[in-house]
Design a protein around this motif. Structure first.
Motif, PDB file in Angstrom:
ATOM      1  N   ASN A  31       0.679  -1.028  -0.066  1.00 19.62           N
ATOM      2  CA  ASN A  31      -0.104   0.043   0.064  1.00 19.62           C
ATOM      3  C   ASN A  31       0.956   1.323  -0.186  1.00 19.62           C
ATOM      4  O   ASN A  31       0.531   2.253   0.606  1.00 19.62           O
ATOM      5  CB  ASN A  31      -0.725   0.101   1.249  1.00 19.62           C
ATOM      6  CG  ASN A  31      -2.226   0.896   1.180  1.00 19.62           C
ATOM      7  OD1 ASN A  31      -2.553   1.170   0.103  1.00 19.62           O
ATOM      8  ND2 ASN A  31      -2.552   1.370   2.158  1.00 19.62           N
ATOM      9  N   ILE A  32       1.751   1.375  -0.817  1.00 21.58           N
ATOM     10  CA  ILE A  32       2.888   2.512  -0.744  1.00 21.58           C
ATOM     11  C   ILE A  32       2.615   2.979  -2.302  1.00 21.58           C
ATOM     12  O   ILE A  32       2.135   2.291  -3.214  1.00 21.58           O
ATOM     13  CB  ILE A  32       4.201   2.085  -0.577  1.00 21.58           C
ATOM     14  CG1 ILE A  32       4.858   1.258  -1.692  1.00 21.58           C
ATOM     15  CG2 ILE A  32       4.467   1.508   0.564  1.00 21.58           C
ATOM     16  CD1 ILE A  32       6.311   0.888  -1.683  1.00 21.58           C
ATOM     17  N   ASP A  33       2.541   4.385  -2.406  1.00 21.10           N
ATOM     18  CA  ASP A  33       2.544   5.039  -3.754  1.00 21.10           C
ATOM     19  C   ASP A  33       3.957   6.043  -4.054  1.00 21.10           C
ATOM     20  O   ASP A  33       3.936   6.206  -4.973  1.00 21.10           O
ATOM     21  CB  ASP A  33       1.130   6.002  -3.718  1.00 21.10           C
ATOM     22  CG  ASP A  33       1.240   6.777  -2.450  1.00 21.10           C
ATOM     23  OD1 ASP A  33       2.305   6.956  -1.860  1.00 21.10           O
ATOM     24  OD2 ASP A  33       0.244   7.760  -2.347  1.00 21.10           O
ATOM     25  N   ILE A  34       4.367   6.057  -3.145  1.00 20.94           N
ATOM     26  CA  ILE A  34       5.966   6.713  -3.364  1.00 20.94           C
ATOM     27  C   ILE A  34       7.233   5.580  -3.005  1.00 20.94           C
ATOM     28  O   ILE A  34       7.111   5.016  -1.930  1.00 20.94           O
ATOM     29  CB  ILE A  34       6.211   7.944  -2.555  1.00 20.94           C
ATOM     30  CG1 ILE A  34       5.177   8.994  -3.218  1.00 20.94           C
ATOM     31  CG2 ILE A  34       7.577   8.421  -2.879  1.00 20.94           C
ATOM     32  CD1 ILE A  34       5.066  10.289  -2.393  1.00 20.94           C
ATOM     33  N   ILE A  55      10.341  -4.960  -9.961  1.00 19.82           N
ATOM     34  CA  ILE A  55       9.056  -5.365 -10.522  1.00 19.82           C
ATOM     35  C   ILE A  55       8.245  -5.914  -9.519  1.00 19.82           C
ATOM     36  O   ILE A  55       7.080  -5.728  -9.534  1.00 19.82           O
ATOM     37  CB  ILE A  55       9.419  -6.503 -11.398  1.00 19.82           C
ATOM     38  CG1 ILE A  55      10.351  -5.983 -12.798  1.00 19.82           C
ATOM     39  CG2 ILE A  55       8.212  -7.451 -12.058  1.00 19.82           C
ATOM     40  CD1 ILE A  55       9.346  -4.917 -13.708  1.00 19.82           C
ATOM     41  N   ASP A  56       8.728  -6.754  -8.479  1.00 17.81           N
ATOM     42  CA  ASP A  56       7.779  -7.344  -7.711  1.00 17.81           C
ATOM     43  C   ASP A  56       7.371  -6.178  -6.612  1.00 17.81           C
ATOM     44  O   ASP A  56       5.876  -6.449  -6.284  1.00 17.81           O
ATOM     45  CB  ASP A  56       8.655  -8.121  -6.556  1.00 17.81           C
ATOM     46  CG  ASP A  56       9.220  -9.238  -7.292  1.00 17.81           C
ATOM     47  OD1 ASP A  56       8.465  -9.944  -8.369  1.00 17.81           O
ATOM     48  OD2 ASP A  56      10.285  -9.809  -7.087  1.00 17.81           O
ATOM     49  N   ILE A  57       7.845  -5.146  -6.307  1.00 19.05           N
ATOM     50  CA  ILE A  57       7.115  -4.006  -5.673  1.00 19.05           C
ATOM     51  C   ILE A  57       6.088  -3.048  -6.584  1.00 19.05           C
ATOM     52  O   ILE A  57       5.147  -2.990  -5.944  1.00 19.05           O
ATOM     53  CB  ILE A  57       8.169  -2.859  -5.227  1.00 19.05           C
ATOM     54  CG1 ILE A  57       9.365  -3.508  -4.501  1.00 19.05           C
ATOM     55  CG2 ILE A  57       7.715  -1.864  -4.547  1.00 19.05           C
ATOM     56  CD1 ILE A  57      10.575  -2.684  -3.891  1.00 19.05           C
ATOM     57  N   LEU A  58       6.359  -2.947  -7.906  1.00 18.75           N
ATOM     58  CA  LEU A  58       5.387  -2.512  -8.751  1.00 18.75           C
ATOM     59  C   LEU A  58       4.327  -3.434  -8.710  1.00 18.75           C
ATOM     60  O   LEU A  58       2.945  -2.790  -8.870  1.00 18.75           O
ATOM     61  CB  LEU A  58       6.117  -2.229 -10.048  1.00 18.75           C
ATOM     62  CG  LEU A  58       7.177  -1.106 -10.115  1.00 18.75           C
ATOM     63  CD1 LEU A  58       7.668  -1.134 -11.575  1.00 18.75           C
ATOM     64  CD2 LEU A  58       6.920   0.107  -9.553  1.00 18.75           C
ATOM     65  N   LYS A  59       4.393  -4.709  -8.914  1.00 20.62           N
ATOM     66  CA  LYS A  59       3.253  -5.429  -9.165  1.00 20.62           C
ATOM     67  C   LYS A  59       2.232  -5.408  -7.767  1.00 20.62           C
ATOM     68  O   LYS A  59       1.217  -5.631  -7.754  1.00 20.62           O
ATOM     69  CB  LYS A  59       3.667  -6.864  -9.381  1.00 20.62           C
ATOM     70  CG  LYS A  59       4.177  -7.264 -10.783  1.00 20.62           C
ATOM     71  CD  LYS A  59       4.462  -8.426 -10.745  1.00 20.62           C
ATOM     72  CE  LYS A  59       5.069  -8.635 -12.482  1.00 20.62           C
ATOM     73  NZ  LYS A  59       5.624 -10.163 -12.586  1.00 20.62           N
ATOM     74  N   ILE A  63       2.341   2.270  -7.506  1.00 19.73           N
ATOM     75  CA  ILE A  63       3.393   3.379  -7.221  1.00 19.73           C
ATOM     76  C   ILE A  63       3.178   4.804  -8.225  1.00 19.73           C
ATOM     77  O   ILE A  63       3.057   4.572  -9.394  1.00 19.73           O
ATOM     78  CB  ILE A  63       4.882   2.862  -7.696  1.00 19.73           C
ATOM     79  CG1 ILE A  63       5.045   1.683  -6.720  1.00 19.73           C
ATOM     80  CG2 ILE A  63       5.975   3.910  -7.432  1.00 19.73           C
ATOM     81  CD1 ILE A  63       5.122   1.880  -5.147  1.00 19.73           C
ATOM     82  N   LYS A  64       3.263   5.740  -7.796  1.00 17.73           N
ATOM     83  CA  LYS A  64       2.992   6.998  -8.471  1.00 17.73           C
ATOM     84  C   LYS A  64       4.493   7.593  -8.644  1.00 17.73           C
ATOM     85  O   LYS A  64       4.439   8.570  -9.789  1.00 17.73           O
ATOM     86  CB  LYS A  64       1.974   7.858  -7.833  1.00 17.73           C
ATOM     87  CG  LYS A  64       0.524   7.226  -7.454  1.00 17.73           C
ATOM     88  CD  LYS A  64      -0.204   8.331  -7.009  1.00 17.73           C
ATOM     89  CE  LYS A  64      -1.910   7.958  -6.692  1.00 17.73           C
ATOM     90  NZ  LYS A  64      -2.581   8.556  -5.969  1.00 17.73           N
ATOM     91  N   ARG A  65       5.121   7.711  -7.919  1.00 14.13           N
ATOM     92  CA  ARG A  65       6.526   8.310  -7.834  1.00 14.13           C
ATOM     93  C   ARG A  65       7.714   7.548  -7.475  1.00 14.13           C
ATOM     94  O   ARG A  65       7.562   6.776  -6.426  1.00 14.13           O
ATOM     95  CB  ARG A  65       6.361   9.487  -7.040  1.00 14.13           C
ATOM     96  CG  ARG A  65       7.428  10.555  -7.194  1.00 14.13           C
ATOM     97  CD  ARG A  65       7.317  11.696  -6.499  1.00 14.13           C
ATOM     98  NE  ARG A  65       8.408  12.663  -6.755  1.00 14.13           N
ATOM     99  CZ  ARG A  65       8.804  13.846  -5.818  1.00 14.13           C
ATOM    100  NH1 ARG A  65       7.836  14.280  -4.654  1.00 14.13           N
ATOM    101  NH2 ARG A  65       9.560  14.525  -6.267  1.00 14.13           N
ATOM    102  N   ILE A  66       8.631   7.520  -8.196  1.00 12.20           N
ATOM    103  CA  ILE A  66      10.006   6.836  -7.647  1.00 12.20           C
ATOM    104  C   ILE A  66      11.092   7.779  -7.364  1.00 12.20           C
ATOM    105  O   ILE A  66      11.254   8.727  -8.466  1.00 12.20           O
ATOM    106  CB  ILE A  66      10.445   5.839  -8.721  1.00 12.20           C
ATOM    107  CG1 ILE A  66       9.404   4.664  -8.604  1.00 12.20           C
ATOM    108  CG2 ILE A  66      11.931   5.466  -8.295  1.00 12.20           C
ATOM    109  CD1 ILE A  66       9.938   3.382  -9.565  1.00 12.20           C
ATOM    110  N   ILE A  67      11.552   7.842  -6.391  1.00 17.52           N
ATOM    111  CA  ILE A  67      12.750   8.899  -6.038  1.00 17.52           C
ATOM    112  C   ILE A  67      14.268   8.061  -5.957  1.00 17.52           C
ATOM    113  O   ILE A  67      14.145   7.145  -5.253  1.00 17.52           O
ATOM    114  CB  ILE A  67      12.734   9.807  -4.754  1.00 17.52           C
ATOM    115  CG1 ILE A  67      11.428  10.522  -4.917  1.00 17.52           C
ATOM    116  CG2 ILE A  67      13.745  10.477  -4.638  1.00 17.52           C
ATOM    117  CD1 ILE A  67      10.943  11.372  -3.738  1.00 17.52           C
ATOM    118  N   THR A  68      15.178   8.303  -6.677  1.00 11.84           N
ATOM    119  CA  THR A  68      16.460   7.686  -6.725  1.00 11.84           C
ATOM    120  C   THR A  68      17.697   8.460  -7.013  1.00 11.84           C
ATOM    121  O   THR A  68      17.364   9.759  -7.565  1.00 11.84           O
ATOM    122  CB  THR A  68      16.175   6.493  -7.986  1.00 11.84           C
ATOM    123  OG1 THR A  68      17.741   5.815  -8.004  1.00 11.84           O
ATOM    124  CG2 THR A  68      16.001   7.249  -9.380  1.00 11.84           C
ATOM    125  N   GLY A  69      18.738   8.263  -6.892  1.00  8.76           N
ATOM    126  CA  GLY A  69      19.932   9.089  -6.932  1.00  8.76           C
ATOM    127  C   GLY A  69      20.210   8.915  -8.514  1.00  8.76           C
ATOM    128  O   GLY A  69      20.626  10.031  -9.069  1.00  8.76           O
TER     129      GLY A  69
END
Length: 235
Positions: A31-34, A55-59, A63-69
């Protein structure tokens, strides 16, 4: 809900400041969206670490937003496929500047703690990190020189009135900031201390270094020395 993948201490500090799930286990990301990834992002197969795949997290989540370096082509492709807003911290000027300042401060702290500031210091490269490190050395009256093969960087070294040199072999401590193996005469490096703060593939071929050369890689410097301040850059 924000999901933060376990990484270095800056992300642990971040998890204390926001309502989040902080874990490296798939079962916890629900139940995460970020989604906040480690600085290095994902590998070419989608793995965030040895056992967690994006991929497992996305399924399992919307997810509406991903923050990465950093973001490789695969992460960018996934973001388009799943209609996810992708924030790449290393593309954000304010983050890069702040991260470079903290990296320079961490390098200075390392040298101070290990009593290496009295050596003949040569900074290799003159990008963001070197700019702030040179400013610190100047502020504290630490003698240093700069070597860079880049013509544009040479111009700025001269404009700032720093000592610009054409080789590194007269120094006793080399601080490398260039993520590229340059064409060194490795025999002339024997007896030197080399502190490599660049990212892979680093500045030297470790297989060519002789036993008499003291070589050390220092990574994740902001998280190692200033995790709270590094966290605020992400926050």
């Amino acid at each position: 809900m924000i999901g933060i993948v376990k990484s270095d201490n800056r992300f642990k500090e971040l998890s204390k400041c926001v309502n989040s799930i902080y874990s490296d286990e798939l079962v916890d990301f629900f139940n995460i969206d970020i989604l906040v990834l480690p600085i290095k992002g994902i590998d070419s197969n989608g793995f965030i670490n040895n056992h967690l795949n994006i991929i497992d997290i996305l399924k399992n989540n919307k997810i509406k937003r991903i923050i990465t370096g950093l973001a490789n082509d695969y992460l960018k492709e996934l973001s388009r496929e799943y209609s996810i807003e992708l924030t790449i911290l290393m593309n954000e000027r304010s983050f890069v500047d702040g991260n470079s300042r903290l990296t320079a401060l961490g390098i200075y702290s390392y040298l101070l703690n290990n009593k290496k500031l009295n050596k003949d210091i040569i900074i290799i490269g003159f990008g963001n990190i070197s700019f702030y490190l040179a400013s610190l050395f100047k502020l504290f009256n630490i003698k240093f020189s700069i070597y860079t093969p880049n013509i544009i960087e040479q111009k700025f070294v001269k404009l700032l009135n720093y000592n610009n040199i054409d080789n590194v072999y007269d120094g006793s401590l080399l601080i490398n900031t260039i993520p590229k193996n340059l064409d060194w005469d490795y025999k002339k490096l024997i007896g030197m201390d080399i502190l490599d703060v660049a990212s892979c593939p680093y500045g030297f071929d470790m297989l060519k270094l002789s036993e008499g050369t003291r070589y050390e890689i220092l990574s994740n410097i902001p998280a190692l020395f200033y995790p709270f301040e590094a966290m605020k850059l992400i926050l």
